[in-house]
Design a protein around this motif. Structure first.
Motif, PDB file in Angstrom:
ATOM      1  N   VAL A   2       0.856  -1.189   0.000  1.00 47.77           N
ATOM      2  CA  VAL A   2       0.000   0.000   0.000  1.00 47.77           C
ATOM      3  C   VAL A   2       0.889   1.235   0.000  1.00 47.77           C
ATOM      4  N   SER A   3       0.755   2.043  -1.026  1.00 43.67           N
ATOM      5  CA  SER A   3       1.560   3.256  -1.055  1.00 43.67           C
ATOM      6  C   SER A   3       0.676   4.463  -0.783  1.00 43.67           C
ATOM      7  N   VAL A   4       1.262   5.435  -0.158  1.00 50.99           N
ATOM      8  CA  VAL A   4       0.524   6.645   0.189  1.00 50.99           C
ATOM      9  C   VAL A   4       0.967   7.766  -0.753  1.00 50.99           C
ATOM     10  N   ILE A   5       0.002   8.408  -1.350  1.00 53.26           N
ATOM     11  CA  ILE A   5       0.266   9.458  -2.324  1.00 53.26           C
ATOM     12  C   ILE A   5      -0.393  10.733  -1.826  1.00 53.26           C
ATOM     13  N   GLN A   6       0.235  11.864  -2.064  1.00 53.50           N
ATOM     14  CA  GLN A   6      -0.434  13.091  -1.648  1.00 53.50           C
ATOM     15  C   GLN A   6      -0.906  13.963  -2.794  1.00 53.50           C
ATOM     16  N   THR A   7      -0.216  13.870  -3.898  1.00 55.26           N
ATOM     17  CA  THR A   7      -0.620  14.737  -5.007  1.00 55.26           C
ATOM     18  C   THR A   7      -0.857  13.903  -6.254  1.00 55.26           C
ATOM     19  N   GLU A   8      -1.348  14.565  -7.244  1.00 58.04           N
ATOM     20  CA  GLU A   8      -1.654  13.938  -8.531  1.00 58.04           C
ATOM     21  C   GLU A   8      -0.435  13.191  -9.089  1.00 58.04           C
ATOM     22  N   VAL A   9      -0.668  11.971  -9.498  1.00 64.69           N
ATOM     23  CA  VAL A   9       0.385  11.172 -10.124  1.00 64.69           C
ATOM     24  C   VAL A   9      -0.327  10.140 -10.989  1.00 64.69           C
ATOM     25  N   PRO A  10       0.240   9.764 -12.122  1.00 66.72           N
ATOM     26  CA  PRO A  10      -0.427   8.716 -12.898  1.00 66.72           C
ATOM     27  C   PRO A  10      -0.497   7.433 -12.074  1.00 66.72           C
ATOM     28  N   PRO A  11      -1.677   6.899 -11.835  1.00 72.04           N
ATOM     29  CA  PRO A  11      -1.771   5.718 -10.965  1.00 72.04           C
ATOM     30  C   PRO A  11      -0.975   4.526 -11.486  1.00 72.04           C
ATOM     31  N   LEU A  12      -0.893   4.409 -12.797  1.00 69.80           N
ATOM     32  CA  LEU A  12      -0.144   3.285 -13.343  1.00 69.80           C
ATOM     33  C   LEU A  12       1.332   3.380 -12.988  1.00 69.80           C
ATOM     34  N   PHE A  13       1.807   4.592 -12.878  1.00 65.39           N
ATOM     35  CA  PHE A  13       3.197   4.830 -12.499  1.00 65.39           C
ATOM     36  C   PHE A  13       3.473   4.149 -11.163  1.00 65.39           C
ATOM     37  N   VAL A  14       2.601   4.371 -10.212  1.00 63.27           N
ATOM     38  CA  VAL A  14       2.788   3.816  -8.879  1.00 63.27           C
ATOM     39  C   VAL A  14       2.596   2.301  -8.901  1.00 63.27           C
ATOM     40  N   ILE A  15       1.560   1.874  -9.593  1.00 60.40           N
ATOM     41  CA  ILE A  15       1.272   0.440  -9.647  1.00 60.40           C
ATOM     42  C   ILE A  15       2.436  -0.316 -10.264  1.00 60.40           C
ATOM     43  N   GLU A  16       2.902   0.203 -11.369  1.00 56.58           N
ATOM     44  CA  GLU A  16       4.014  -0.433 -12.062  1.00 56.58           C
ATOM     45  C   GLU A  16       5.248  -0.465 -11.158  1.00 56.58           C
ATOM     46  N   PHE A  17       5.462   0.617 -10.444  1.00 58.45           N
ATOM     47  CA  PHE A  17       6.624   0.658  -9.554  1.00 58.45           C
ATOM     48  C   PHE A  17       6.486  -0.356  -8.422  1.00 58.45           C
ATOM     49  N   LEU A  18       5.328  -0.438  -7.835  1.00 59.94           N
ATOM     50  CA  LEU A  18       5.135  -1.387  -6.735  1.00 59.94           C
ATOM     51  C   LEU A  18       5.374  -2.816  -7.207  1.00 59.94           C
ATOM     52  N   HIS A  19       4.928  -3.100  -8.411  1.00 61.68           N
ATOM     53  CA  HIS A  19       5.189  -4.432  -8.938  1.00 61.68           C
ATOM     54  C   HIS A  19       6.685  -4.642  -9.142  1.00 61.68           C
ATOM     55  N   ARG A  20       7.348  -3.584  -9.528  1.00 58.33           N
ATOM     56  CA  ARG A  20       8.791  -3.691  -9.719  1.00 58.33           C
ATOM     57  C   ARG A  20       9.468  -3.973  -8.376  1.00 58.33           C
ATOM     58  N   VAL A  21       8.960  -3.365  -7.321  1.00 58.14           N
ATOM     59  CA  VAL A  21       9.498  -3.624  -5.985  1.00 58.14           C
ATOM     60  C   VAL A  21       9.306  -5.097  -5.639  1.00 58.14           C
ATOM     61  N   ALA A  22       8.095  -5.590  -5.873  1.00 56.89           N
ATOM     62  CA  ALA A  22       7.821  -6.995  -5.566  1.00 56.89           C
ATOM     63  C   ALA A  22       8.720  -7.903  -6.400  1.00 56.89           C
ATOM     64  N   ASP A  23       8.920  -7.548  -7.677  1.00 56.68           N
ATOM     65  CA  ASP A  23       9.807  -8.337  -8.530  1.00 56.68           C
ATOM     66  C   ASP A  23      11.221  -8.365  -7.963  1.00 56.68           C
ATOM     67  N   THR A  24      11.659  -7.207  -7.483  1.00 57.96           N
ATOM     68  CA  THR A  24      13.013  -7.125  -6.939  1.00 57.96           C
ATOM     69  C   THR A  24      13.156  -8.011  -5.710  1.00 57.96           C
ATOM     70  N   PHE A  25      12.153  -8.013  -4.856  1.00 57.94           N
ATOM     71  CA  PHE A  25      12.199  -8.890  -3.676  1.00 57.94           C
ATOM     72  C   PHE A  25      12.295 -10.337  -4.125  1.00 57.94           C
ATOM     73  N   GLN A  26      11.479 -10.673  -5.093  1.00 57.33           N
ATOM     74  CA  GLN A  26      11.472 -12.022  -5.641  1.00 57.33           C
ATOM     75  C   GLN A  26      12.865 -12.391  -6.138  1.00 57.33           C
ATOM     76  N   ASP A  27      13.452 -11.454  -6.827  1.00 55.41           N
ATOM     77  CA  ASP A  27      14.760 -11.653  -7.416  1.00 55.41           C
ATOM     78  C   ASP A  27      15.819 -11.843  -6.320  1.00 55.41           C
ATOM     79  N   TYR A  28      15.727 -11.061  -5.275  1.00 57.28           N
ATOM     80  CA  TYR A  28      16.735 -11.100  -4.221  1.00 57.28           C
ATOM     81  C   TYR A  28      16.561 -12.291  -3.287  1.00 57.28           C
ATOM     82  N   PHE A  29      15.332 -12.554  -2.893  1.00 61.69           N
ATOM     83  CA  PHE A  29      15.125 -13.535  -1.833  1.00 61.69           C
ATOM     84  C   PHE A  29      14.511 -14.829  -2.348  1.00 61.69           C
TER      85      PHE A  29
END
Lengths: 452, 997
Positions: free
Chosen positions: A67-94
């Motif tokens: 769950v990410s917290v946003i305060q101002t306007e941002v393309p939602p896909l930007f955040v979603i895509e990034f969060l998935h990238r974070v999850a991918d990185t965890f997968q990759d590392y651990f």
């Protein structure tokens, strides 16, 4: 952009938080829990939630909510895509992206998050760069570190960060130079009651595992590139070359990555390799029903169909099921009403079937509609689209620069033991059946010799 | 943001022990009245000791545990003094963890945090760029207002750092400082302005982000960097791409003319009478008459297209919204395929993409119609995805596909997911209203659903049927009767209310049933839902008015019940109805009209998509998803009426550019001046051309040299690699240069990692950068494709090259570019191109190695918008015709000149059968006529194209323009300039051609 990140497990515990700007209280997650409660099903939690002062954008991956917290306007896909990238990185590392893995490696997780975002804006997301900055944990390394006192953290800027190929790290060396390509194709099909296909399309991906020294420059071509309808590329692929010659030309990242994903237009009729005979009926005014399904192969091109799993979401009024499989084993979860039948391989001599009685809640009206069946299976070494790889050529820039011109090294294709692909297939009883297939297909193994 | 941080710092400023109850950040207090107290304290003591030990391993251990505490949200702030001592640790991992700690707690312990500042200041001067960068990151992340001046200084220094990585971090620090202290805005804008000029792709995304956050309204800062950003775009990392594309979308909407306007040339007649020679007329004409896209506009659209293939969904969506908002309507179609592809990714992406498609599909059905089946619902989809897909399917429904869709809907209705089934019924209702052919089929289907076992389905059907019946009330007495029967069984209030309303509306058509229903309802009045009670009251009132004999008493009974109802709405309604319908002394004039009031013809409800009103938000934004304006949402402005001056984007010296923008006579007088101003230019152009010839020069060397001669042009040339090669101007040389630099790059990349940021832009291994080059040198048919400044440069240099030896060429060139239609006495022979333009484009696209003999047709730099009168409306009996030369290759034949003729009907009746009649052409001349126009509406206008082969002469082509009734003799005489084909060729070729007899 991204203000804070909370990781929440299925039971609603916030087990990790990270803030990139001012600290946001955990209580902001209450809004998320509220939405989760309303949605009943984890799948139905809206990805974007608006709260009085913040916006919450969340993803659900591997039984965890990011769950990410946003305060101002941002393309939602930007955040979603990034969060998935974070999850991918965890997968990759651990190796897995689970609560346990994250808790065990909380320091590395924190270091990673620190590198991936600065002030809420992505800084380094390429796994090759991250791995140079923060070494993935291995048992060997932790032993060595405890003795020598060296650390997991790199102290120089990864060269990739500054170069024009940020995805590849420098100074890669392997004694065996190998490259693996895994072509996985999925058929997504909707099939009606009579067995005719309502809609089918093929989605394919090529995953690569490249272990080559130096800066290899590869080009990959297809037998029938015209089939590929719509393609999306890893940033390493030279777009111009694809446009003009339909050849994938690239300097690959080191390690595992997804090279391309493509879609094959549905105009070409897709042959679905299995069929299901089904007979599910509920008697009026009685508390039981009959359940009988049989699976058989169809147009399988001489390949065996294996790893078949059938899942059925039974109607709510079903209390229990007494079934006998001719093959494999089945489970029925009375809470979620999910029937799972692990079939295994199909032998054409004896088709697997599952028969038996269904117990219904007494007094309740019989279900109006029969459930849809979900069938997964795998076929090895079969590219259903007919667009498999035809050749791979590698140029080794070291050699090339010495000779003053580029030279293509000898390469050969050996189809080797393929990684089992999986197929999903889903069908429903009454007018429509849904089928989803995931075909696995060929793996090619390539040996490259680098002349120096 | 700032207020937020202020609040937090205040909270933490107080004693922790007393305020822990409210402390927002901590969940478990380290102190307090609980048993945990002692053990926690002990544990922390333990950590303190470890931190003070001499061994790095112990310190590291302690720091790891502390980070673990932070991650869990536990309060570790009391360890601050012990931790901050280690900020200067030699061990890099300890250092990093201390940084993590500092960033988290510095705000709460401002005084202590100051202790660490000197360490950072030292680190900012470190020779290792990673250390410099991370010091800057931490320094700017600790939100301590006292250090604002130090931060400002650090940012300024870092923005001039040699390492692009440090500069990138500086761009991030700008946003942090701005949120800490907005008063620094002016200074920060200066830094942003400086960083915007940066040529590194690493910096571009971050600085645009800073721009968006700090000063999104300072669009003027972008002008000079616009082309650079467009060209760098493919090479920027994906996150930066998203931000830049969104920013450029906004930029384009303020700077370019709308490509959507339909041509309208009606007012031209009057305009032609006055100010015909004026420049201003050129301008207004441009906007009104024939729209030509600004080359910069085209540049953006073209350069973003490859990004549709990105693996990053956010990038694809960003490009899609860019196309949606700024590209010509005809080109938007290409995004649909990529968007449909995104539907295969995870559910969150699907959700957002489907929402955006839903909005698009309302306005432009055609875009997604071919992908109809991709939106079929799968039983495994989550409900929110299902409903969105259903929404799109409904939007896409038309006469052709409705039967397939309805069959599909039938399955959905039976879905176990009842919420979804209900939504499907709504969808069927919408299809029924939108497509009149299937209204009856849908209605029948819905009536069948009334006998469904599931109550939700039935209720939803009732509601939808009610709406449908309202549209065509006449013939459905049977359905109403059927529904009246349902009242006995159905319990859902909305459905009951709908049925009652329906009966009330049609009470005259079902005279027997209606009173009976009222009787039944009156019996159970008190136990009904409020919604239903209101409808019972309505029904009573309507029956009272139409059939008072039977229902008078019943209605009064109901009104009495309503009078004492608990709900004030019902009491209110009762009082209102009673006054209105029951005649008494006091009732005024209104009661006469009671019947009209209650039984007025009510307009049928419009069944509209819930996405209808979302289109005023920019697609792909958070605001669009939420359908409310999110904080910080930047409105997308409307297209300007008149294009702002495009020359602001020129990176060259402004005076030079000015000469070329205004069309017309001015130029004629200028040549002397031009030669003047060029003399200083000559040096650096020779520099660059010699550089690109010599294959040994490294890319960076070249740029440095240029940078020495003029700062502006160095920015230009390094950001736009093609300008180097273009400046060589002759195709042959250009190719050679390209080849050379290619091999040169190759070597660069092989040499290993000696890249500096400059070779980043010009490295061949990232084909993208060379692709920029290729695409711009392609003589694609889009004439606008070349960015203006470059083409100007090209022509200028051409002149320069040739001015000593040959004057005719100068004239030749200016003729091409000027809007000068005085017939010139010296006819110039037209060099025939060796290849057709399209073939050349192909060849260039393939990047074949070159021979110098290739002559390429260059695309027109400037297309005059001046029109000529072919037929005046007075002499044409109301039919007016104008023509102009679009300077495009003629599609009818290689030798023909293409001419666009605009026909206007200024009469008040249709003009029929407009065609070209008899032709009186001089020998050898040929003409390709347009297809006859069947009819032209009054005030209508139509543009047709005609091709004429003038045989390279200025002889007049005369022909007849005929309508159904009349024939008018008209003629076209071409100015010499329009007969020439602009080509680019090497000097050598030119001489060769010139030497030919």
């Amino acid at each position: 952009m991204i203000h804070s990140l909370f990781l929440i497990n299925c039971s609603g515990d916030i087990f990790l938080e990270k803030h990139w700007k001012s600290v946001v209280s955990q209580s902001v997650c209450d809004y998320f829990f509220e939405a989760q409660e309303k949605a009943a099903d984890v799948e139905n939690v809206p990805p974007v939630i608006s709260t009085p002062h913040h916006y919450l954008i969340s993803i659900y991956r591997d039984k965890l909510f990011f769950v990410s917290v946003i305060q101002t306007e941002v393309p939602p896909l930007f955040v979603i895509e990034f969060l998935h990238r974070v999850a991918d990185t965890f997968q990759d590392y651990f190796g897995e992206c689970s609560e346990a893995a994250i808790k065990d490696n909380v320091v590395i997780v924190y270091e990673l998050l620190e590198e991936m975002l600065d002030n809420g804006f992505p800084l380094a997301t390429e796994s090759n760069i991250l791995k140079e900055l923060i070494k993935p944990p291995t048992i060997l390394r932790s032993v060595v570190n405890s003795i020598t006192g060296s650390s997991n953290v790199g102290d120089t800027l990864p060269t990739g960060q500054l170069s024009n190929i940020p995805w590849r790290r420098a100074g890669v060396k392997y004694t065996n130079n190998e490259a693996y390509f895994d072509v996985v194709e999925e058929i997504d099909a909707i099939i009606d009651k009579s067995g005719s296909t309502v809609f089918a399309e093929i989605q394919g991906v090529i995953d690569a595992c490249i272990k080559l020294s130096g800066m290899p420059d590869l080009s990959l071509s297809f037998m029938n590139p015209r089939l590929l309808d719509d393609v999306s590329f890893h940033p390493c692929i030279r777009f111009k070359r694809w446009e003009s010659e339909r050849v994938l030309s690239f300097i690959p990242p080191d390690g595992n990555f997804r090279l391309i994903s493509y879609r094959v237009s549905s105009q070409n009729l897709v042959a679905i390799p299995v069929y299901v005979k089904h007979c599910i009926s509920f008697k009026e005014n009685s508390s039981c029903g009959r359940f009988d399904i049989t699976i058989g192969p169809k147009q399988n091109m001489g390949k065996t169909i294996e790893g078949i799993t059938v899942t059925v979401h039974m109607p709510k009024v079903v209390l229990n099921m007494n079934l006998t499989p001719t093959q494999g084993s089945y489970t029925f979860d009375p809470v979620t009403k999910v029937l799972t039948w692990d079939v295994g391989k199909i032998t054409p001599q004896k088709l697997p079937s599952l028969k038996g009685l269904v117990n219904l809640q007494s007094g309740a009206p019989k279900p109006e509609e029969n459930p849809s069946l979900n069938i997964q299976f795998k076929i090895q070494q079969l590219a259903i689209s007919g667009a498999p790889l035809s050749s791979l050529a590698a140029m080794d820039p070291v050699t090339a620069s010495c000779a003053g011109k580029t030279k293509s090294l000898h390469s050969s294709f050996l189809p080797s033991s393929p990684i089992p692909p999986s197929t999903e297939n889903e069908d429903s009883e009454v007018p429509l059946q849904l089928h989803r297939h995931r075909f696995g297909s060929s793996w090619f193994l390539l040996f490259l010799k680098v002349r120096t | 943001m700032s207020s937020n941080s202020f609040a937090y710092s205040e909270q933490s400023g107080g004693g922790e022990a007393t305020e822990l109850g409210q402390e927002a950040t901590s969940t478990i207090s380290p102190s307090g009245a609980f048993g945990l107290f002692s053990s926690d304290l002990k544990k922390n003591e333990d950590l303190k000791q470890m931190l003070e030990s001499n061994k790095d391993s112990a310190k590291l251990d302690a720091m790891k545990r502390i980070v673990g505490m932070i991650a869990k949200g536990k309060n570790a702030s009391e360890l601050f003094p012990a931790v901050v001592k280690n900020v200067a640790s030699k061990n890099i991992e300890i250092k990093k963890l201390v940084y993590v700690y500092l960033v988290r707690y510095a705000e709460e312990q401002q005084d202590l945090a100051l202790l660490s500042i000197s360490t950072f200041q030292r680190a900012l001067k470190d020779s290792n760029q990673l250390i410099r960068a991370s010091a800057l990151r931490v320094l700017s992340s600790i939100r301590v207002p006292i250090i604002v001046p130090i931060m400002m200084l650090a940012i300024k220094e870092a923005s001039a750092d040699l390492s692009p990585y440090v500069r990138k971090n500086a761009a991030h620090a700008i946003q942090k400082l701005y949120s800490l202290d907005p008063e620094q805005k002016e200074m920060l804008i200066e830094v942003i302005e400086k960083l915007l000029k940066d040529k590194s792709t690493l910096v571009a995304g971050s600085v645009v982000m800073a721009f968006e956050e700090v000063c999104p309204d300072r669009i003027d800062l972008i002008h000079k960097n616009y082309r650079k950003l467009c060209n760098l775009l493919v090479d920027v990392e994906e996150w930066g791409q998203v931000v830049i594309i969104h920013m450029l979308t906004r930029y384009a909407r303020t700077q370019f003319l709308s490509p959507w306007k339909e041509e309208d040339g009606l007012e031209d007649d009057e305009k032609n009478f006055y100010d015909s020679d004026d420049e201003q007329k050129e301008k207004t004409d441009k906007t009104k008459k024939s729209y030509t896209m600004d080359p910069d506009h085209r540049l953006l659209i073209r350069n973003t297209k490859p990004l549709l293939q990105s693996r990053n969904a956010a990038v694809v969506m960003a490009v899609a919204q860019l196309y949606w908002h700024i590209s010509p309507k005809s080109e938007v179609g290409i995004i649909s395929k990529s968007l449909v592809r995104l539907l295969r990714s995870n559910r969150e992406v699907q959700y957002i993409v489907l929402q955006n498609i839903a909005t698009m599909s309302i306005q432009r059905k055609g875009m997604f119609e071919p992908y109809l089946k991709s939106f079929y619902v799968r039983s495994t989809d989550p409900t929110m995805i299902k409903t969105l897909k259903l929404e799109i399917l409904t939007n896409l429904a038309n006469e052709a596909n409705i039967s397939t869709l309805l069959r599909e809907f039938q399955t959905y209705v039976k879905s176990q997911d009842k919420e979804f089934a209900a939504a499907t019924i709504q969808a069927i209702g919408r299809c029924a209203t939108n497509i009149s052919e299937v209204t009856d089929t849908c209605l029948n289907g819905l009536v069948c659903l009334l006998s469904n076992r599931d109550e939700i389905v039935v209720a939803e059907s009732v509601v939808v049927i009610k709406k449908l019946l309202q549209m065509q009330p006449a013939q459905h007495g049977e359905i109403i009767k059927h529904m009246a029967k349902l009242l006995d069984s159905i319990t859902i209030p909305v459905a009951r209310a709908s049925i009652l309303w329906l009966i009330g509306e049609n009470c005259e058509r079902v005279p027997k049933i209606a009173p009976d229903v009222l009787r039944k309802m009156a019996k159970g009045f008190t136990s009904e839902d409020d919604l239903v009670k209101l409808q019972i009251l309505n029904l009573g009132a309507k029956l009272y008015l139409t059939n008072s004999k039977q229902t008078k008493l019943l209605t009064q009974y109901i009104l009495n019940l309503g009078k004492y109802d608990q709900n004030y709405d019902i009491r209110d309604r009762t009082r209102f109805i009673r006054q209105l319908i029951v005649p008494n002394e006091k009732s005024g004039a209104l009661s006469k009209y009671a019947k009209k009031i209650f039984l007025a013809q009510k307009p049928a409800p419009l069944l509209e998509s819930p996405f209808k009103d979302r289109d005023h938000f920019q697609l792909g934004t958070l605001s669009h998803t939420l359908n409310t304006k999110a904080a910080g949402y930047l409105e997308l402005s409307n297209w300007p009426e008149v294009a702002p001056d495009p020359s602001v984007r020129n990176v060259e010296v402004i005076e030079l550019a000015k000469e070329w923008t205004p069309a017309g006579k001015a130029k004629k007088e200028n040549p002397a001046q031009k030669f003047y101003s060029e003399s200083e230019e000559e040096e650096d152009s020779s520099d660059s051309s010699s550089d690109s010839d010599s294959d040994s020069g490294s890319a960076s060397g070249e740029q440095d040299e240029q940078g020495g001669s003029s700062e502006d042009s160095s920015e230009d040339s390094s950001s736009e690699p093609q300008s180097d090669s273009e400046s060589a101007s002759e195709v042959g040389d250009k190719r050679a240069a390209k080849r050379n630099s290619k091999s040169k790059w190759k070597r660069d990349s092989e040499d290993g990692e000696n890249e500096n940021e400059k070779s980043r832009t010009s490295d061949s291994s990232s084909a993208d950068s060379s692709s920029v080059e290729e695409s711009s040198s392609d003589s694609e048919s889009e004439s606008e494709s070349e960015s203006e400044s470059e083409s100007r440069k090209v022509t200028k240099e051409k002149e320069k090259k040739t001015k000593q030896d040959i004057n005719p060429l100068t004239k030749d060139v200016s003729l091409l570019d000027l809007d000068d239609f005085n017939p010139v006495s010296t006819p110039v022979a037209l060099p025939t191109p060796a290849f057709s333009p399209s073939l050349i484009a192909d060849l260039e696209g393939l990047n074949l190695s070159t021979t110098s003999s290739v002559i390429s047709v260059s695309t027109p730099v400037f297309v005059p918008v001046k029109t000529h009168v072919l037929l005046h409306r007075m002499s044409g009996k109301g039919l007016a015709a104008h023509y102009f030369f679009p300077r495009q290759p003629c599609i009818f034949g290689d030798k023909m000149v293409s001419i666009q003729v605009t026909l206007n009907n200024t009469t008040d009746r249709k003009i029929e059968n407009i065609h070209i009649g008899g032709k009186k052409l001089p020998i050898g001349m040929q003409m390709h006529v347009f297809n006859p126009i069947e009819s032209l509406e009054p005030e209508g206008s139509i543009t047709v194209s005609v091709g004429i082969d003038f045989c390279d002469s200025t002889q007049t082509a005369s022909f007849q323009l005929c309508t159904k009734d009349d024939c008018f003799n008209v003629s076209i005489q071409p100015p010499v300039g329009e007969l020439l084909l602009p080509v680019a060729m090497s000097e050598k070729d030119f001489k060769k051609e010139q030497g030919r007899p």
